[in-house]
Design a protein around this motif. Structure first.
Motif, PDB file in Angstrom:
ATOM      1  N   ASP A   1       0.820  -1.213   0.000  1.00  0.00           N
ATOM      2  CA  ASP A   1       0.000   0.000   0.000  1.00  0.00           C
ATOM      3  C   ASP A   1       0.853   1.262   0.000  1.00  0.00           C
ATOM      4  O   ASP A   1       0.367   2.340  -0.375  1.00  0.00           O
ATOM      5  CB  ASP A   1      -0.920   0.022   1.221  1.00  0.00           C
ATOM      6  N   ARG A   2       2.098   1.154   0.393  1.00  0.00           N
ATOM      7  CA  ARG A   2       2.978   2.323   0.316  1.00  0.00           C
ATOM      8  C   ARG A   2       3.148   2.790  -1.127  1.00  0.00           C
ATOM      9  O   ARG A   2       3.535   3.930  -1.363  1.00  0.00           O
ATOM     10  CB  ARG A   2       4.339   2.002   0.932  1.00  0.00           C
ATOM     11  N   SER A   3       2.874   1.916  -2.074  1.00  0.00           N
ATOM     12  CA  SER A   3       2.956   2.299  -3.489  1.00  0.00           C
ATOM     13  C   SER A   3       2.042   3.476  -3.776  1.00  0.00           C
ATOM     14  O   SER A   3       2.473   4.510  -4.307  1.00  0.00           O
ATOM     15  CB  SER A   3       2.611   1.106  -4.374  1.00  0.00           C
ATOM     16  N   TRP A   4       0.757   3.333  -3.434  1.00  0.00           N
ATOM     17  CA  TRP A   4      -0.169   4.431  -3.736  1.00  0.00           C
ATOM     18  C   TRP A   4      -0.143   5.528  -2.683  1.00  0.00           C
ATOM     19  O   TRP A   4      -0.453   6.689  -2.990  1.00  0.00           O
ATOM     20  CB  TRP A   4      -1.580   3.906  -3.957  1.00  0.00           C
ATOM     21  N   LEU A   5       0.249   5.200  -1.443  1.00  0.00           N
ATOM     22  CA  LEU A   5       0.382   6.249  -0.432  1.00  0.00           C
ATOM     23  C   LEU A   5       1.472   7.242  -0.808  1.00  0.00           C
ATOM     24  O   LEU A   5       1.327   8.449  -0.605  1.00  0.00           O
ATOM     25  CB  LEU A   5       0.705   5.625   0.932  1.00  0.00           C
TER      26      LEU A   5
ATOM     27  N   HIS B   1       3.149   7.298  -4.010  1.00  0.00           N
ATOM     28  CA  HIS B   1       3.297   7.594  -5.438  1.00  0.00           C
ATOM     29  C   HIS B   1       1.966   7.770  -6.155  1.00  0.00           C
ATOM     30  O   HIS B   1       1.960   8.137  -7.330  1.00  0.00           O
ATOM     31  CB  HIS B   1       4.088   6.468  -6.133  1.00  0.00           C
ATOM     32  N   GLY B   2       0.861   7.515  -5.493  1.00  0.00           N
ATOM     33  CA  GLY B   2      -0.434   7.593  -6.150  1.00  0.00           C
ATOM     34  C   GLY B   2      -0.976   9.009  -6.251  1.00  0.00           C
ATOM     35  O   GLY B   2      -0.470   9.942  -5.624  1.00  0.00           O
ATOM     36  N   ASP B   3      -2.023   9.154  -7.025  1.00  0.00           N
ATOM     37  CA  ASP B   3      -2.719  10.435  -7.171  1.00  0.00           C
ATOM     38  C   ASP B   3      -3.227  10.888  -5.798  1.00  0.00           C
ATOM     39  O   ASP B   3      -3.903  10.122  -5.105  1.00  0.00           O
ATOM     40  CB  ASP B   3      -3.893  10.232  -8.121  1.00  0.00           C
ATOM     41  N   PRO B   4      -2.911  12.121  -5.372  1.00  0.00           N
ATOM     42  CA  PRO B   4      -3.387  12.594  -4.072  1.00  0.00           C
ATOM     43  C   PRO B   4      -4.895  12.481  -3.896  1.00  0.00           C
ATOM     44  O   PRO B   4      -5.370  12.227  -2.781  1.00  0.00           O
ATOM     45  CB  PRO B   4      -2.927  14.052  -4.041  1.00  0.00           C
ATOM     46  N   LYS B   5      -5.647  12.667  -4.974  1.00  0.00           N
ATOM     47  CA  LYS B   5      -7.098  12.519  -4.878  1.00  0.00           C
ATOM     48  C   LYS B   5      -7.475  11.102  -4.480  1.00  0.00           C
ATOM     49  O   LYS B   5      -8.354  10.880  -3.630  1.00  0.00           O
ATOM     50  CB  LYS B   5      -7.754  12.875  -6.217  1.00  0.00           C
TER      51      LYS B   5
ATOM     52  N   TRP C   1       0.465   8.342   9.217  1.00  0.00           N
ATOM     53  CA  TRP C   1       1.302   9.531   8.976  1.00  0.00           C
ATOM     54  C   TRP C   1       0.770  10.322   7.780  1.00  0.00           C
ATOM     55  O   TRP C   1       0.690  11.554   7.828  1.00  0.00           O
ATOM     56  CB  TRP C   1       2.739   9.089   8.736  1.00  0.00           C
ATOM     57  N   THR C   2       0.380   9.607   6.715  1.00  0.00           N
ATOM     58  CA  THR C   2      -0.186  10.283   5.549  1.00  0.00           C
ATOM     59  C   THR C   2      -1.468  11.011   5.910  1.00  0.00           C
ATOM     60  O   THR C   2      -1.695  12.151   5.487  1.00  0.00           O
ATOM     61  CB  THR C   2      -0.451   9.263   4.426  1.00  0.00           C
ATOM     62  N   ALA C   3      -2.320  10.363   6.714  1.00  0.00           N
ATOM     63  CA  ALA C   3      -3.586  10.989   7.104  1.00  0.00           C
ATOM     64  C   ALA C   3      -3.349  12.279   7.879  1.00  0.00           C
ATOM     65  O   ALA C   3      -4.084  13.263   7.702  1.00  0.00           O
ATOM     66  CB  ALA C   3      -4.412  10.021   7.946  1.00  0.00           C
ATOM     67  N   LEU C   4      -2.337  12.291   8.736  1.00  0.00           N
ATOM     68  CA  LEU C   4      -2.048  13.481   9.525  1.00  0.00           C
ATOM     69  C   LEU C   4      -1.520  14.628   8.671  1.00  0.00           C
ATOM     70  O   LEU C   4      -1.841  15.792   8.905  1.00  0.00           O
ATOM     71  CB  LEU C   4      -1.018  13.158  10.618  1.00  0.00           C
ATOM     72  N   THR C   5      -0.694  14.293   7.694  1.00  0.00           N
ATOM     73  CA  THR C   5       0.036  15.329   6.966  1.00  0.00           C
ATOM     74  C   THR C   5      -0.615  15.728   5.648  1.00  0.00           C
ATOM     75  O   THR C   5      -0.227  16.735   5.055  1.00  0.00           O
ATOM     76  CB  THR C   5       1.473  14.851   6.681  1.00  0.00           C
ATOM     77  N   LEU C   6      -1.595  14.960   5.190  1.00  0.00           N
ATOM     78  CA  LEU C   6      -2.142  15.148   3.849  1.00  0.00           C
ATOM     79  C   LEU C   6      -2.699  16.547   3.623  1.00  0.00           C
ATOM     80  O   LEU C   6      -2.362  17.219   2.645  1.00  0.00           O
ATOM     81  CB  LEU C   6      -3.232  14.100   3.596  1.00  0.00           C
TER      82      LEU C   6
END
Length: 288
Positions: free
Chosen positions: A76-80, A82-86, A121-126
């Protein structure tokens, strides 16, 4: 070269449907379960020590699920990263006591080692206007190290400190209102660790959660990450109003006790591949 190919592979996975990525993770999990017997042994020992009230069949059945969750979260780190932010926003849902993270009050985020921790971490910083910081463990592989650093700095205004940077710079930023995301639930060796129970077993545990909360005059807010079919549920829990106290050992024992409650809700998603009980009290026999 293999590491560079691995990073390219992760970038190639990023645009795929989540069901495909999770399917690959399911297969990879079973492969890891089959080909890494030493790590499989670690998981089994951890589960035997922490869940003696379960039957042997229950513990055995959980082991492959641990590897599957680990592999799915890794892919899942692939799309977290490198994936589209949307698409990331669609798959990662921040819920719970989110207001605890607003404002400028000094805050330490208790961020346990569930396999989906990077989604947290992504959820916090997005989309946050507030900066966040954490303490980063350097990876020996330079390519992997650069990849992880880049991924964790993808969104927001973040600061990644190395352990060599020391405590003072972290405490200073904490008092200035930069939340510190802390992962103190692993075995970091005997240095600066104390033995407190974890599922009733003496576990070498760094008392950094209590220490940073006291030094930074900060509240402690737990953050839990759960893999779901849609992506991740990242739950912010209410701040611990009775933490920290004046007793470092009691605080650290309480941290482990509350962590147990979190793990019990999703035991297959905790980081059981880690040798949590590698450091033993004096005179105690090795368990692995």
């Amino acid at each position: 070269m293999l590491s560079r190919l691995g990073v390219l592979f992760m970038k190639a996975l990023a645009p795929l449907p989540l069901t495909w990525v999770r399917g690959l993770g399911w297969g990879l999990g079973w492969v890891l379960y089959a080909v890494v017997p030493r790590r499989r042994h670690v998981v089994r020992v951890n589960l035997d020590l922490c869940f003696p009230q379960w039957t042997a069949e229950q513990r055995k059945a959980l082991v492959p699920r641990v590897f599957i969750a680990f592999a799915q979260a890794w892919l899942d780190r692939s799309w977290l990263w490198h994936g589209d932010p949307k698409r990331v926003r669609e798959r990662v849902r921040l819920s719970g006591a989110v207001a605890e993270l607003e404002g400028a009050e000094p805050t330490v985020v208790f961020w346990p080692h569930f396999v989906g921790m990077d989604a947290g971490w992504t959820a916090l910083t997005l989309d946050s206007h507030r900066p966040f910081m954490t303490i980063y463990t350097h990876q020996k592989n330079r390519v992997v190290d650069d990849w992880i650093l880049e991924g964790r700095q993808r969104f927001g205004r973040v600061r990644l400190f190395r352990r060599a940077d020391g405590v003072k710079v972290v405490v200073s930023a904490l008092r200035d209102g930069v939340p510190l995301c802390l992962l103190p639930d692993m075995n970091f060796g005997p240095e600066e660790s104390i033995f407190v129970p974890f599922y009733g077993v003496p576990a070498a545990t760094v008392p950094s959660l209590s220490r940073f909360a006291r030094l930074g005059r900060a509240k402690v807010v737990p953050l839990l990450t759960r893999i779901t079919p849609q992506g991740y549920e990242v739950q912010v829990l209410p701040a611990w109003r009775d933490f920290p106290s004046d007793d470092l050992e009691a605080d650290t024992a309480l941290m482990n006790e509350r962590l147990q409650d979190y793990i019990d809700g999703m035991p297959e998603q905790y980081y059981w591949v880690h040798k949590r009980f590698k450091t033993r009290p004096e005179g105690a026999k090795p368990v692995y």
